[in-house]
Write an enzyme that holds these catalytic residues in place. Structure first.
Site, PDB file in Angstrom:
ATOM      1  N   ASN A 163      30.653 -73.994 -20.748  1.00 45.47           N
ATOM      2  CA  ASN A 163      29.775 -73.581 -21.854  1.00 45.47           C
ATOM      3  C   ASN A 163      28.959 -74.725 -22.459  1.00 45.47           C
ATOM      4  OD1 ASN A 163      32.059 -74.633 -22.992  1.00 45.47           O
ATOM      5  ND2 ASN A 163      32.308 -73.050 -24.543  1.00 45.47           N
ATOM      6  N   ARG A 171      31.837 -86.194 -24.238  1.00 42.77           N
ATOM      7  CA  ARG A 171      32.856 -86.415 -25.268  1.00 42.77           C
ATOM      8  C   ARG A 171      34.202 -86.823 -24.664  1.00 42.77           C
ATOM      9  NH1 ARG A 171      34.611 -81.369 -28.642  1.00 42.77           N
ATOM     10  NH2 ARG A 171      32.440 -81.309 -29.256  1.00 42.77           N
ATOM     11  N   LYS A 186      36.629 -83.281 -13.349  1.00 40.95           N
ATOM     12  CA  LYS A 186      36.386 -82.026 -12.649  1.00 40.95           C
ATOM     13  C   LYS A 186      35.633 -81.100 -13.595  1.00 40.95           C
ATOM     14  CE  LYS A 186      38.302 -78.202 -12.207  1.00 40.95           C
ATOM     15  NZ  LYS A 186      36.998 -77.489 -12.257  1.00 40.95           N
ATOM     16  N   PRO A 187      34.305 -81.036 -13.415  1.00 42.58           N
ATOM     17  CA  PRO A 187      33.561 -80.100 -14.255  1.00 42.58           C
ATOM     18  C   PRO A 187      33.802 -78.683 -13.762  1.00 42.58           C
ATOM     19  CG  PRO A 187      32.078 -81.133 -12.679  1.00 42.58           C
ATOM     20  CD  PRO A 187      33.448 -81.726 -12.453  1.00 42.58           C
ATOM     21  N   SER A 188      33.347 -77.717 -14.530  1.00 37.99           N
ATOM     22  CA  SER A 188      33.503 -76.326 -14.126  1.00 37.99           C
ATOM     23  C   SER A 188      32.729 -76.072 -12.828  1.00 37.99           C
ATOM     24  CB  SER A 188      32.960 -75.431 -15.236  1.00 37.99           C
ATOM     25  OG  SER A 188      32.781 -74.130 -14.736  1.00 37.99           O
ATOM     26  N   GLY A 239      39.167 -75.823 -22.282  1.00 43.13           N
ATOM     27  CA  GLY A 239      39.048 -74.563 -21.552  1.00 43.13           C
ATOM     28  C   GLY A 239      39.972 -73.522 -22.156  1.00 43.13           C
ATOM     29  N   SER A 240      40.413 -72.615 -21.327  1.00 45.73           N
ATOM     30  CA  SER A 240      41.200 -71.496 -21.836  1.00 45.73           C
ATOM     31  C   SER A 240      42.624 -71.929 -22.209  1.00 45.73           C
ATOM     32  CB  SER A 240      41.279 -70.406 -20.771  1.00 45.73           C
ATOM     33  OG  SER A 240      41.939 -70.903 -19.631  1.00 45.73           O
ATOM     34  N   THR A 241      43.219 -71.194 -23.111  1.00 46.52           N
ATOM     35  CA  THR A 241      44.597 -71.474 -23.517  1.00 46.52           C
ATOM     36  C   THR A 241      45.529 -71.284 -22.317  1.00 46.52           C
ATOM     37  OG1 THR A 241      44.070 -70.835 -25.763  1.00 46.52           O
ATOM     38  CG2 THR A 241      46.387 -70.836 -25.186  1.00 46.52           C
ATOM     39  N   VAL A 243      45.005 -71.817 -19.027  1.00 52.06           N
ATOM     40  CA  VAL A 243      45.021 -72.982 -18.129  1.00 52.06           C
ATOM     41  C   VAL A 243      45.569 -74.206 -18.865  1.00 52.06           C
ATOM     42  CG1 VAL A 243      43.600 -74.525 -16.726  1.00 52.06           C
ATOM     43  CG2 VAL A 243      43.158 -72.067 -16.683  1.00 52.06           C
ATOM     44  N   GLU A 261      41.799 -78.947 -25.724  1.00 53.67           N
ATOM     45  CA  GLU A 261      40.922 -78.226 -26.651  1.00 53.67           C
ATOM     46  C   GLU A 261      40.792 -76.830 -26.075  1.00 53.67           C
ATOM     47  OE1 GLU A 261      38.340 -76.376 -28.159  1.00 53.67           O
ATOM     48  OE2 GLU A 261      36.776 -77.788 -27.514  1.00 53.67           O
ATOM     49  N   CYS A 295      33.818 -72.110 -28.375  1.00 54.70           N
ATOM     50  CA  CYS A 295      35.149 -71.903 -28.960  1.00 54.70           C
ATOM     51  C   CYS A 295      35.113 -71.997 -30.480  1.00 54.70           C
ATOM     52  CB  CYS A 295      36.145 -72.880 -28.351  1.00 54.70           C
ATOM     53  SG  CYS A 295      35.477 -74.517 -28.263  1.00 54.70           S
ATOM     54  N   GLU A 471      38.911 -84.924 -30.442  1.00 56.52           N
ATOM     55  CA  GLU A 471      37.847 -85.656 -29.771  1.00 56.52           C
ATOM     56  C   GLU A 471      36.867 -86.151 -30.837  1.00 56.52           C
ATOM     57  OE1 GLU A 471      36.868 -82.545 -26.725  1.00 56.52           O
ATOM     58  OE2 GLU A 471      37.554 -84.145 -25.392  1.00 56.52           O
TER      59      GLU A 471
HETATM   60  P1  ADP Z   1      37.031 -70.433 -18.858  1.00 61.37           P
HETATM   61  O1  ADP Z   1      37.744 -69.117 -18.854  1.00 61.37           O
HETATM   62  O2  ADP Z   1      36.394 -70.772 -20.140  1.00 61.37           O
HETATM   63  O3  ADP Z   1      36.209 -70.691 -17.646  1.00 61.37           O
HETATM   64  P2  ADP Z   1      39.114 -72.006 -17.724  1.00 61.37           P
HETATM   65  O4  ADP Z   1      40.279 -72.546 -18.464  1.00 61.37           O
HETATM   66  O5  ADP Z   1      39.352 -71.022 -16.656  1.00 61.37           O
HETATM   67  O6  ADP Z   1      38.165 -71.495 -18.861  1.00 61.37           O
HETATM   68  O7  ADP Z   1      38.257 -73.177 -17.099  1.00 61.37           O
HETATM   69  C1  ADP Z   1      38.069 -74.425 -17.719  1.00 61.37           C
HETATM   70  C2  ADP Z   1      38.162 -75.498 -16.673  1.00 61.37           C
HETATM   71  O8  ADP Z   1      39.476 -75.470 -16.125  1.00 61.37           O
HETATM   72  C3  ADP Z   1      37.206 -75.328 -15.506  1.00 61.37           C
HETATM   73  O9  ADP Z   1      36.750 -76.594 -15.086  1.00 61.37           O
HETATM   74  C4  ADP Z   1      38.096 -74.697 -14.454  1.00 61.37           C
HETATM   75  O10 ADP Z   1      37.663 -74.925 -13.133  1.00 61.37           O
HETATM   76  C5  ADP Z   1      39.384 -75.442 -14.725  1.00 61.37           C
HETATM   77  N1  ADP Z   1      40.577 -74.797 -14.154  1.00 61.37           N
HETATM   78  C6  ADP Z   1      40.825 -73.478 -14.008  1.00 61.37           C
HETATM   79  N2  ADP Z   1      42.026 -73.287 -13.423  1.00 61.37           N
HETATM   80  C7  ADP Z   1      42.561 -74.527 -13.211  1.00 61.37           C
HETATM   81  C8  ADP Z   1      43.782 -75.013 -12.637  1.00 61.37           C
HETATM   82  N3  ADP Z   1      44.702 -74.192 -12.169  1.00 61.37           N
HETATM   83  N4  ADP Z   1      43.960 -76.348 -12.597  1.00 61.37           N
HETATM   84  C9  ADP Z   1      43.019 -77.196 -13.074  1.00 61.37           C
HETATM   85  N5  ADP Z   1      41.873 -76.802 -13.613  1.00 61.37           N
HETATM   86  C10 ADP Z   1      41.630 -75.486 -13.684  1.00 61.37           C
END
Ligand code: ADP
Length: 491
Positions: A163, A171, A186-188, A239-241, A243, A261, A295, A471
């Site tokens: 996002n 950051r 590792k970016p998205s 990222g998500s709670t 993960v 975060e 977020c 951060e």
């Molecule tokens: P969103 O739902 O906002 O995409 P995620 O938590 O799925 O949030 O993704 C945030 C980041 O975490 C991304 O870079 C994604 O590739 C990474 N990610 C997702 N799954 C894993 C995992 N199992 N291990 C490491 N990174 C992950």
């Protein structure tokens, strides 16, 4: 007509068709990762889909580069960061275009994001020169003296979401490098292009090979490889709670530091003594930023019952003026959502609220079906109650939920009734109430009569299940530093 899209890039070499691993650009590989424009479905770039092996190589290079990088005088490291800042500032238009193309946000928003990310690099270039320890002379047992040293934690693995493709990277990477750490980023997979352009600029700025690798593809494989590697001493994740919890559990095996975060579910308290025009503009600006996909977006708008209808009418009026479309087009103020799944979740939340008796005051449906993109109308729901999905779960979409309340105590109870605790907002003209409410909100960031709460100078971090650590600010740099007590025996 002015060029748009990739054709508008002034420096076409910032579109990197590969990942940066251990100082080498890797463009080829059997598995591919197409990066897609969410406004049109068009493929922007075709990257190699890297995984655990490349991650291990990147970690080895980061470990190899770290001691020499940390040994450089802070002023020299700061010089590299400052050159990075200058080069990225000069390329700001291109970087904003890349962010818009891969993430969908309107160009004006992408420019604001780039400006805020640049401010992070600049801040940490400055702050990295001010890492000092402490001297414990009279306080310790005699005959002893003590020193507290701050030293870099070592190799950091940073994982960022889609996002904010620019500012989530800066950051994390800027404070790590400023502190003397090296980074595997590792970016998205959805938005790697801005991060790769930033990596190219970091190399041009003189960052040594291996000090920053940027790779993506098999997120799980890369995640598992960095978690298992003893040499990685810290994970910094946004990222998500879901993960985040997994990474935290995985970090336990090698006791890595973790900064997380995670999700939010931001409440906004609009009191009867608020400037309603200011509050309506603040709420709409916050709730629909990046199509509601941040977020800290206003998610639950708690409005005193005596001003609810007037406030709702003004919000609907402002939301009706939002112009949905491709973020590269002039005049567009809301772009697509990142994925079809995001649209489905918004749809689910609206349907659930409707079934529970809420009213769709504006919007509520998919939009621009012929675009090839993931568009959802800017939506306002009124009459939302705490049992609805959109109250409990962050919608992470362009949906703004209005919930009436009757007392300050009830508003605070509703605001705090969530496992999340990232950002909260309140609008009031009563100073005593502002202070009271700010103290009682169980959140890491509170905006009073102010939606613009992000600054490189201020700590950003969540309470409860919204995360760990902060951060930005002087506190943010500390997250990349270990403390060491050196005890000198003088007897
Ligand atoms: P969103 O739902 O906002 O995409 P995620 O938590 O799925 O949030 O993704 C945030 C980041 O975490 C991304 O870079 C994604 O590739 C990474 N990610 C997702 N799954 C894993 C995992 N199992 N291990 C490491 N990174 C992950």
């Amino acid at each position: 007509m002015a060029a748009r899209g990739l054709a508008a890039l002034r420096d076409a070499s910032l579109l990197r068709p590969g990942c940066l691993v251990a100082g080498r650009w890797i463009e080829t590989g059997p598995a591919r990762l197409p990066v897609v424009n969410p406004a049109s479905g068009q493929v922007l770039c075709d990257l190699p889909r890297l995984g655990a092996d490349a991650a291990r190589e990147a970690v080895a290079a980061a470990a190899g580069a770290q001691k020499a990088w940390a040994a450089r005088p802070a002023k020299e490291r700061a010089g590299v960061l400052r050159r990075w800042y200058t080069l990225a500032s000069e390329a700001a238009d291109d970087l904003a275009m890349l962010a818009t193309l891969e993430c969908g946000k309107p160009l004006a928003e992408a420019r604001a994001e780039v400006a805020s990310g640049l401010a992070s690099i600049e801040w940490f270039a400055e702050e990295g020169r001010r890492v000092t320890g402490d001297v414990l002379a009279p306080a310790v047992r005699r005959p002893q003296a003590g020193l507290v040293l701050k030293q870099p934690v070592g190799v950091v693995a940073s994982i960022t979401p889609w996002n904010f493709p620019f500012s989530m990277v800066t950051r994390k990477v800027a404070p790590a490098l400023a502190a003397g750490c090296t980074v595997v980023l590792k970016p998205s997979e959805e938005t790697p292009l801005t991060a790769l352009a930033l990596a190219e600029l970091a190399l041009r700025a003189g960052l040594p090979d291996g000090a920053l690798s940027v790779l993506c593809g098999d997120a799980e494989g890369i995640g598992a490889a960095v978690l298992a590697d003893e040499r990685v001493r810290k994970i910094s994740f946004t990222g998500s709670t879901r993960v985040g919890k997994m990474l935290m559990a995985g970090a336990a095996d090698t006791v890595k530091r973790v900064s997380l975060e995670l999700g939010g579910n931001a409440p906004v308290l609009v009191f009867e003594d608020a400037d309603l025009e200011q509050a309506a503009r603040g709420v709409v600006g916050s709730a629909f930023r990046n199509s509601g996909q941040t977020c800290i977006c206003a998610n639950r708008i708690l409005v005193h019952e005596s001003v609810h209808d007037a406030f709702a009418a003004r919000v609907v009026e402002l939301v009706s003026k939002i112009h949905l479309g491709d973020g590269t087009e002039a005049g567009v103020t809301q772009g697509p959502m990142i994925t079809a799944a995001g649209v489905e979740k918004a749809e689910r939340h609206v349907a659930d609220a409707r079934a529970g008796g809420a009213t769709v005051a504006v919007g509520g449906a998919r939009a621009l079906p012929d675009s090839g993109g993931h568009f959802f109308e800017p939506t306002v729901l009124t009459g939302v109650t705490p049992d609805m999905m959109c109250f409990w779960e962050e919608t992470f979409g362009p949906v703004c939920n209005l919930v009436p309340f009757s007392s300050e105590t009830q508003a605070l109870d509703l605001a705090n009734a969530t496992e999340y605790g990232l950002a909260a907002y309140a609008y009031t003209s009563n100073l005593a109430r502002a202070w009271r409410v700010a103290e009682k909100l169980e959140y890491g960031i509170v905006g009073i009569n102010e939606p613009g709460i992000t600054s490189e100078v201020a700590p950003f971090g969540g309470w409860k299940q919204s995360g760990l650590g902060v951060e930005h600010s002087k506190y943010g740099l500390d997250e990349y530093l270990e403390k060491k007590y050196v005890c000198l025996g003088l007897g």
